[in-house]
Design a protein around this motif. Structure first.
Motif, PDB file in Angstrom:
ATOM      1  N   PHE A   1       6.507   6.473  -5.810  1.00  0.00           N
ATOM      2  CA  PHE A   1       5.809   7.740  -6.048  1.00  0.00           C
ATOM      3  C   PHE A   1       4.302   7.522  -6.065  1.00  0.00           C
ATOM      4  O   PHE A   1       3.541   8.282  -5.454  1.00  0.00           O
ATOM      5  CB  PHE A   1       6.275   8.339  -7.371  1.00  0.00           C
ATOM      6  N   MET A   2       3.862   6.495  -6.774  1.00  0.00           N
ATOM      7  CA  MET A   2       2.420   6.239  -6.867  1.00  0.00           C
ATOM      8  C   MET A   2       1.819   5.921  -5.499  1.00  0.00           C
ATOM      9  O   MET A   2       0.719   6.364  -5.172  1.00  0.00           O
ATOM     10  CB  MET A   2       2.152   5.095  -7.845  1.00  0.00           C
ATOM     11  N   LEU A   3       2.549   5.141  -4.688  1.00  0.00           N
ATOM     12  CA  LEU A   3       2.046   4.817  -3.358  1.00  0.00           C
ATOM     13  C   LEU A   3       1.965   6.074  -2.499  1.00  0.00           C
ATOM     14  O   LEU A   3       0.964   6.292  -1.794  1.00  0.00           O
ATOM     15  CB  LEU A   3       2.957   3.776  -2.704  1.00  0.00           C
TER      16      LEU A   3
ATOM     17  N   PHE B   1       4.835  -2.008  -3.067  1.00  0.00           N
ATOM     18  CA  PHE B   1       4.490  -0.626  -3.404  1.00  0.00           C
ATOM     19  C   PHE B   1       3.404  -0.579  -4.480  1.00  0.00           C
ATOM     20  O   PHE B   1       2.440   0.180  -4.389  1.00  0.00           O
ATOM     21  CB  PHE B   1       5.725   0.131  -3.898  1.00  0.00           C
ATOM     22  N   LEU B   2       3.560  -1.408  -5.515  1.00  0.00           N
ATOM     23  CA  LEU B   2       2.642  -1.373  -6.649  1.00  0.00           C
ATOM     24  C   LEU B   2       1.229  -1.779  -6.238  1.00  0.00           C
ATOM     25  O   LEU B   2       0.251  -1.069  -6.547  1.00  0.00           O
ATOM     26  CB  LEU B   2       3.145  -2.283  -7.770  1.00  0.00           C
ATOM     27  N   PHE B   3       1.103  -2.896  -5.542  1.00  0.00           N
ATOM     28  CA  PHE B   3      -0.246  -3.387  -5.252  1.00  0.00           C
ATOM     29  C   PHE B   3      -0.916  -2.604  -4.128  1.00  0.00           C
ATOM     30  O   PHE B   3      -2.148  -2.477  -4.118  1.00  0.00           O
ATOM     31  CB  PHE B   3      -0.213  -4.890  -4.981  1.00  0.00           C
ATOM     32  N   LEU B   4      -0.145  -2.046  -3.218  1.00  0.00           N
ATOM     33  CA  LEU B   4      -0.732  -1.117  -2.261  1.00  0.00           C
ATOM     34  C   LEU B   4      -1.245   0.129  -2.988  1.00  0.00           C
ATOM     35  O   LEU B   4      -2.318   0.654  -2.669  1.00  0.00           O
ATOM     36  CB  LEU B   4       0.286  -0.727  -1.194  1.00  0.00           C
ATOM     37  N   ALA B   5      -0.482   0.594  -3.973  1.00  0.00           N
ATOM     38  CA  ALA B   5      -0.915   1.763  -4.747  1.00  0.00           C
ATOM     39  C   ALA B   5      -2.178   1.465  -5.534  1.00  0.00           C
ATOM     40  O   ALA B   5      -3.094   2.290  -5.623  1.00  0.00           O
ATOM     41  CB  ALA B   5       0.206   2.205  -5.698  1.00  0.00           C
ATOM     42  N   ILE B   6      -2.272   0.254  -6.115  1.00  0.00           N
ATOM     43  CA  ILE B   6      -3.479  -0.124  -6.865  1.00  0.00           C
ATOM     44  C   ILE B   6      -4.707  -0.096  -5.960  1.00  0.00           C
ATOM     45  O   ILE B   6      -5.767   0.430  -6.323  1.00  0.00           O
ATOM     46  CB  ILE B   6      -3.295  -1.523  -7.489  1.00  0.00           C
ATOM     47  N   VAL B   7      -4.565  -0.660  -4.758  1.00  0.00           N
ATOM     48  CA  VAL B   7      -5.696  -0.696  -3.829  1.00  0.00           C
ATOM     49  C   VAL B   7      -6.045   0.696  -3.323  1.00  0.00           C
ATOM     50  O   VAL B   7      -7.220   1.092  -3.297  1.00  0.00           O
ATOM     51  CB  VAL B   7      -5.372  -1.636  -2.645  1.00  0.00           C
ATOM     52  N   LEU B   8      -5.042   1.463  -2.940  1.00  0.00           N
ATOM     53  CA  LEU B   8      -5.295   2.746  -2.289  1.00  0.00           C
ATOM     54  C   LEU B   8      -5.711   3.848  -3.268  1.00  0.00           C
ATOM     55  O   LEU B   8      -6.372   4.806  -2.875  1.00  0.00           O
ATOM     56  CB  LEU B   8      -4.062   3.180  -1.496  1.00  0.00           C
TER      57      LEU B   8
END
Length: 435
Positions: free
Chosen positions: A72-74, A273-280
Motif C-alpha cells: 500500500f505504501m509503495l 516494497f518497503l525500501f522503495l516506498a522509503i525512497v519514493l
C-alpha cells in the motif's frame, strides 16, 4: 451466458457467505468435530492441539500484514500511482479493464504470490479511478490471478523438492524445476488459464444498469502536503537526506542479493516494497502518513491467521489431513492419482491454507502411493500444488489483503470466484490427467 450463470452464485454468496472471521470460527468447530468423529480424538486432546498450535503462524502473519502495508505504501507514492494510472489508460472500456486486470494479476502471481496479490488489488483501484466498471467483478478478477501462483516461480512445493536437504529427499531425491514448474503439462495448464480466466471474467460482466460502481474520489488517498515545521524534531521527520540514506542502503542490499543469484520470496518482496516506498516517499513524515492509512486494513489478518494456525495443528496432529489424503489415494490408479491428489489437496487447503504446510501433511501419503502405483512423482507433487492454489478461489484466507486494499468484503467477490472455481478445476484436472 456466463453473466446469467454467475448471478445465482453471486446472490448465494452475498446472502450466505459470512464475514471471513465467522468463516474461520465455523472452520475451527468443523475441524474439532471431524477430529473427534473421524480420528477418535478426545475433546481435551483436540483443544490441546488447537491451543498449542494457535501461535505457530506468527512469523507468517507478520509477513502477510507487511505484504498489505508495504504494498500500500509503495503504491501510494506519486511515481507508482502515476505508473499504474498510465497502464490503466490501455483499457478504454469496462470489458477491457476486466481483461487487463486479470492478465496483470495472473502474470504478477506467477512471478510471486505476495507480489501478485498487492499488484492486482492496486491495479484494480487504478482502473476504477478511470473507468466506470462493475467494481466487485473488477476486484474478483484481480484476485482470480492468484490461482496460478503455486505453479509459478515462487511455488513452495516445487521449490521445496528442488532444494537440497528437503524432508522427503530420502524417498524421491531432488526433483528439478524442469520436471515441475517448467514441465510441459504444467506450462500448458498455466497458458490455458492465462487464456480462459480473463475471458471468463469478461463474460461475467453485467450490463451497466446492473453494475455497482465506486466513486473514484473514494479511491484517492488524500495528500495534505508537508506540514509547517515548528520544532527541531520535525526537521528530521521531513528530511530527505535521512530517508534516502536509509532507503538507498536497503536498495543496495537488494542489488547485491540479486547479483548473487537470490530469488524472490516473501521476505524479499516485503523488503523491496518497503525500501522503495522509503525512497519514493522522500521524507519519513510522508511515509508515516501513508502507513497510517495502510494499517487500517490489517485487522482481519492480525486476528484470523492465528485461528488458521490452530486449525492446521488439529488437522495435522489428529491425523485428519492424512486420512483425507489416504482416502483419495486408495481409490486411485496410476493415471488417476494426480487427479485425486489435486482434489484431496483442494479439500485439505480449505482447512490448511498453506502450501508448504500442506505438502508436509500430504507428501508422506502421496509419495508412497505414487511409488506403489508407478505414477509420476513430479506430476503428483504439482497436483498437490495446483489443489492448494485452486480452492483459494473459495477460501477467503488469501483474499484478505486484496479486500483490505480494495475496500470490499469477501461476499462481494466470492460469487464470481465460485464460478471460476468450477471452470479452472476442470482445466487443471484435464491437464494433470491427460497431458
Amino acid at each position: 451466458m456466463l453473466n446469467r450463470v454467475s448471478k445465482p452464485f453471486v446472490r448465494l454468496v452475498e446472502r450466505y457467505l459470512p464475514d471471513p472471521y465467522i468463516f474461520v470460527l465455523l472452520l475451527t468447530l468443523a475441524a474439532f468435530i471431524a477430529a473427534m468423529v473421524v480420528e477418535g480424538q478426545s475433546p481435551a486432546a483436540v483443544v490441546t492441539m488447537w491451543g498449542e498450535g494457535f501461535w505457530n503462524l506468527l512469523t507468517f502473519s507478520m509477513q502477510m500484514l507487511l505484504v498489505l502495508v508495504t504494498g500500500f505504501m509503495l503504491a501510494n507514492t506519486p511515481l507508482v500511482k502515476g505508473m499504474l494510472d498510465r497502464l490503466a489508460t490501455l483499457a478504454r472500456s469496462p470489458g477491457q479493464a476486466i481483461l487487463l486486470v486479470t492478465f496483470v494479476a495472473l502474470a504478477a502471481s506467477w512471478i510471486n504470490w505476495g507480489f501478485g496479490l498487492v499488484v492486482g488489488a492496486l491495479f484494480a483501484k487504478a482502473l476504477a479511478r478511470r473507468i466506470q466498471v462493475h467494481y466487485p467483478l473488477l476486484v474478483a478478477s484481480a484476485y482470480s490471478g492468484f490461482v496460478v501462483w503455486h505453479a509459478g516461480l515462487a511455488g513452495s512445493i516445487p521449490l521445496t523438492i528442488a532444494t537440497e536437504g528437503h524432508f522427503s529427499q530420502d524417498m524421491i531425491g531432488i526433483i528439478g524445476t524442469d520436471q515441475t514448474i517448467f514441465a510441459f503439462f504444467n506450462l500448458a495448464i498455466v497458458i490455458a488459464l492465462f487464456l480462459v480466466v480473463p475471458l471468463v471474467n469478461r463474460l461475467m460482466l453485467p450490463p451497466k444498469e446492473e453494475s455497482t460502481f465506486v466513486d473514484p474520489k473514494n479511491l484517492e488517498e488524500a495528500y495534505e502536503g508537508d506540514p509547517e515545521i515548528t520544532r527541531p524534531a520535525e526537521h528530521l521527520e521531513n528530511s530527505r537526506v535521512l530517508a534516502w540514506l536509509v532507503g538507498f542502503s536497503g536498495l543496495a542490499f537488494l542489488f547485491q542479493y540479486f547479483v548473487k543469484g537470490g530469488g524472490l520470496n516473501l521476505n524479499i518482496v516485503n523488503f523491496m516494497f518497503l525500501f522503495l516506498a522509503i525512497v519514493l516517499h522522500q521524507t519519513p513524515r510522508r511515509l508515516l502518513n501513508s502507513l497510517n492509512e495502510a494499517i487500517k486494513g490489517g485487522a482481519g489478518i492480525a486476528i484470523q491467521f492465528p485461528f488458521y494456525a490452530g486449525i492446521m495443528a488439529v488437522m495435522i496432529q489428529s491425523g485428519l489431513a492424512a486420512t483425507i489424503s489416504s482416502g483419495f489415494a486408495s481409490i486411485a490408479t496410476e493415471r488417476s492419482l494426480p487427479f485425486w491428489s489435486f482434489i484431496s489437496a483442494g479439500l485439505v487447503n480449505i482447512f490448511v491454507p498453506s502450501g508448504g504446510g500442506q505438502w508436509a501433511v500430504q507428501a508422506p501419503v502421496m509419495i508412497p502411493a505414487a511409488q506403489a502405483l508407478g505414477a509420476e512423482i513430479p506430476r503428483v507433487a504439482m497436483a498437490v500444488a495446483w489443489g492448494d492454489a485452486w480452492t483459494n478461489l473459495l477460501q477467503p484466507f488469501w483474499a484478505l489483503p486484496v479486500l483490505a486494499i480494495a475496500g470490499l468484503k469477501a461476499k462481494d467477490i466470492m460469487g464470481y470466484c465460485l464460478v471460476l472455481l468450477f471452470i479452472t478445476g476442470g482445466i487443471i484436472s484435464l491437464g494433470l490427467t491427460f497431458l
